[in-house]
Enzyme design. Structure first.
Site, PDB file in Angstrom:
ATOM      1  CB  SER A 168     -30.651 -59.491 -48.668  1.00  0.00           C
ATOM      2  OG  SER A 168     -29.924 -59.055 -49.800  1.00  0.00           O
ATOM      3  CG  ASP A 176     -34.699 -46.824 -36.922  1.00  0.00           C
ATOM      4  OD1 ASP A 176     -34.242 -47.551 -37.802  1.00  0.00           O
ATOM      5  OD2 ASP A 176     -35.921 -46.633 -36.755  1.00  0.00           O
ATOM      6  CG  ASP A 195     -24.760 -52.604 -42.084  1.00  0.00           C
ATOM      7  OD1 ASP A 195     -24.565 -53.180 -40.991  1.00  0.00           O
ATOM      8  OD2 ASP A 195     -25.849 -52.079 -42.392  1.00  0.00           O
ATOM      9  CD  GLU A 222     -29.448 -51.365 -38.953  1.00  0.00           C
ATOM     10  OE1 GLU A 222     -28.679 -50.659 -39.625  1.00  0.00           O
ATOM     11  OE2 GLU A 222     -30.017 -52.358 -39.408  1.00  0.00           O
ATOM     12  CD  GLU A 243     -24.806 -49.520 -40.522  1.00  0.00           C
ATOM     13  OE1 GLU A 243     -24.239 -48.738 -41.317  1.00  0.00           O
ATOM     14  OE2 GLU A 243     -26.010 -49.822 -40.614  1.00  0.00           O
ATOM     15  CE  LYS A 252     -26.959 -53.804 -45.458  1.00  0.00           C
ATOM     16  NZ  LYS A 252     -27.240 -53.494 -44.058  1.00  0.00           N
ATOM     17  CG  HIS A 310     -31.097 -47.570 -39.934  1.00  0.00           C
ATOM     18  ND1 HIS A 310     -32.321 -48.093 -39.573  1.00  0.00           N
ATOM     19  CD2 HIS A 310     -30.609 -48.388 -40.888  1.00  0.00           C
ATOM     20  CE1 HIS A 310     -32.550 -49.194 -40.287  1.00  0.00           C
ATOM     21  NE2 HIS A 310     -31.527 -49.393 -41.089  1.00  0.00           N
TER      22      HIS A 310
HETATM   23  C1  LFC Z   1     -32.821 -55.628 -43.159  1.00  0.00           C
HETATM   24  C2  LFC Z   1     -32.473 -54.233 -43.524  1.00  0.00           C
HETATM   25  O1  LFC Z   1     -32.532 -54.046 -44.908  1.00  0.00           O
HETATM   26  C3  LFC Z   1     -31.061 -53.845 -43.036  1.00  0.00           C
HETATM   27  O2  LFC Z   1     -30.140 -54.573 -43.774  1.00  0.00           O
HETATM   28  C4  LFC Z   1     -30.830 -52.352 -43.213  1.00  0.00           C
HETATM   29  O3  LFC Z   1     -31.679 -51.641 -42.391  1.00  0.00           O
HETATM   30  C5  LFC Z   1     -29.378 -52.003 -42.987  1.00  0.00           C
HETATM   31  O4  LFC Z   1     -28.858 -52.487 -41.819  1.00  0.00           O
HETATM   32  C6  LFC Z   1     -29.048 -50.541 -43.171  1.00  0.00           C
HETATM   33  O5  LFC Z   1     -28.141 -50.093 -42.502  1.00  0.00           O
HETATM   34  O6  LFC Z   1     -29.675 -49.930 -44.002  1.00  0.00           O
HETATM   35 MG    MG Z   2     -27.302 -51.264 -41.032  1.00  0.00          MG
END
Ligand code: LFC
Ligand code: MG
Length: 441
Positions: A25, A328, A250, A305, A276, A222, A355
């Site tokens: 999340s 990615d 991020d 990503e 990020e 996050k 990513h």
């Molecule tokens: C919805 C996903 O889990 C993202 O939150 C995830 O890819 C994230 O941005 C990351 O950098 O790993």
């Molecule tokens: Mg990310």
């Protein structure tokens, strides 16, 4: 060595209910169910080998990507594998330039995710037939053959084929030593698994304690939904990891440009290496403005990503809009398009930090970054590959981490193959796992 005519392509919708535990999340995606449009291709070759490919999704909409895979399959079924790989650039162009399907892209959105899933399966099959893990297949190709897989359309103002050739030619020097180094020490990784946005502080603390015990030294948190919350969580994690370990933030596209600068300035005391996806992934000039404003604070901008294609990456590089480039494996058009981005990053001297936050992304992208180190970048400075500790048990050849580094895969292929039982049980909506979840009132 490559053999067989492709006789079948099947696409399925495989979903894992990760939202139940808030895994994955972030500020923009509060309830992702890590999912994949999963592709299996078969040939008439006697070896019985199959190619497995996937692209990553968050649950709903996977059925749309499956539809797009089926729409593209006319370009794949009945094709000779030898014909495909001997003109891989042409095949990539054929998939991305169907005169009608192109209208619903081009090279972006569901149709491009579908291209990635299909081509990932083709690369898996090719590597399997050659009996090599994908990274090694790439490392053993000569520069000319690698270039023949890349579509340079729209990027020649930033990287010509001749320049790419020179990069690969230079990369031959010290290649053997770098391969040995990878096999001995692996590729450095960072973890995102401690600090998903939906995790309560207690969980964050516990996961962080475990990660430190396991030897992790680089952590991503996050942020982006609520500033006081971010300050509290960043303080917590910084205190736990100490001043010398690396912290990344991020925001998953949550902010306006000005808001991003102000918000991150308030988090600067926690000494993040990067922010990020501060804003829309399409806003190249916005990223450039944020980069410029945050540079004096020693904070770089990372993104990629959700970059549609090589053209967006080209512009981000040209506009000096990022300090860390995040390829990615499943959003760009497979290995083919990723190769062009790795080469552009080298030309612009921007480190690539892939990513991998999703299902299967660690499995796939480790091959690309190991190849990048051995044959393109030749450097580990400011570089690391993301790792998330979810759902590896569903893969036949799961990613392996030792001492916070990816161990180069040894099995033939692209590590894309899911365990048959997992693909069946988690199929949406027929699989038994979903039948159970959906039958609850
Ligand atoms: C919805 C996903 O889990 C993202 O939150 C995830 O890819 C994230 O941005 C990351 O950098 O790993
Ligand atoms: Mg990310």
């Amino acid at each position: 060595m490559v053999r067989g005519r492709i006789t079948g392509l099947a696409a399925s919708d495989v979903r894992f209910p990760t939202s139940l535990g808030h895994h994955g999340s972030d500020a923009m995606h509060p309830d992702p169910d890590y999912s994949a449009a999963y592709v299996v291709i078969e040939t008439d070759a006697r070896d019985g080998l199959k190619g497995y490919g996937l692209t990553f999704t968050l649950g709903k909409g996977t059925e749309v990507v499956v539809c797009a895979v089926n729409a593209l399959s006319i370009h794949v079924v009945n094709k000779d594998l030898e014909e495909i790989v001997s003109d891989f650039r042409g095949f990539y162009r054929q998939l991305t330039s169907d005169g009608q399907l192109r209208w619903i892209g081009p090279e972006k959105g569901a149709v491009h995710l579908a291209t990635a899933a299909i081509l990932n399966a083709v690369w898996d099959l090719w590597a399997k037939q050659e009996g090599k893990p994908l990274w090694k297949l790439l490392v053993d190709m000569d520069p000319k053959q690698l270039l023949s897989c890349i579509d340079f359309r729209y990027i020649t103002d930033a990287l010509t084929e001749e320049e790419a050739h020179e990069i690969l030619q230079n990369g031959l020097l010290g290649k053997k030593e770098r391969e040995e180094q990878m096999l001995k020490h692996g590729y450095p990784a960072y973890t995102t698994s401690c600090a998903w946005l939906g995790y309560p502080d207690q969980q964050l603390k516990q996961l962080c304690t475990e990660a430190l015990k396991d030897g992790w030294t680089r952590f991503k948190v996050k942020v982006g939904a609520d500033l006081p919350d971010d300050i509290r969580r960043c303080r917590l994690i910084r205190e736990m990891i100490g001043p010398d370990k690396t912290l990344m933030l991020d925001a998953n596209q949550r902010w306006e440009v000005k808001e991003a600068i102000e918000w991150v300035t308030k988090l600067a005391e926690f000494k993040p290496l990067w922010i990020e996806e501060p804003t829309s992934p399409d806003d190249i000039l916005g990223h450039a403005a944020i980069s410029k404003a945050l540079a004096p604070l020693g904070i770089g901008v990372a993104t990629g990503e959700q970059c549609h294609n090589r053209v967006i990456f080209k512009q981000l590089l040209q506009a000096k809009a990022l300090s860390y480039l995040q390829i990615d494996s499943c959003r760009l058009g497979s290995v083919n398009e990723n190769l062009s981005v790795l080469l552009m990053a080298k030309r612009f001297q921007i480190p690539v930090c892939p990513h991998a936050g999703g299902v299967g992304l660690c499995e796939l992208v480790q091959h690309l970054i190991i190849f990048d180190y051995i044959s393109v970048s030749g450097s580990l400075e400011n570089r690391m590959c993301e790792y998330v500790d979810h759902l590896h048990e569903h893969f036949k050849y799961p990613a392996i981490i030792k001492k916070a580094s990816y161990v180069p895969p040894q099995d033939a292929g692209y590590s894309t193959e899911m365990k048959e039982e997992s693909a069946r049980k988690y199929q949406f909506p027929q699989g038994e796992v979903w039948q159970k979840i959906l039958s609850k009132p």
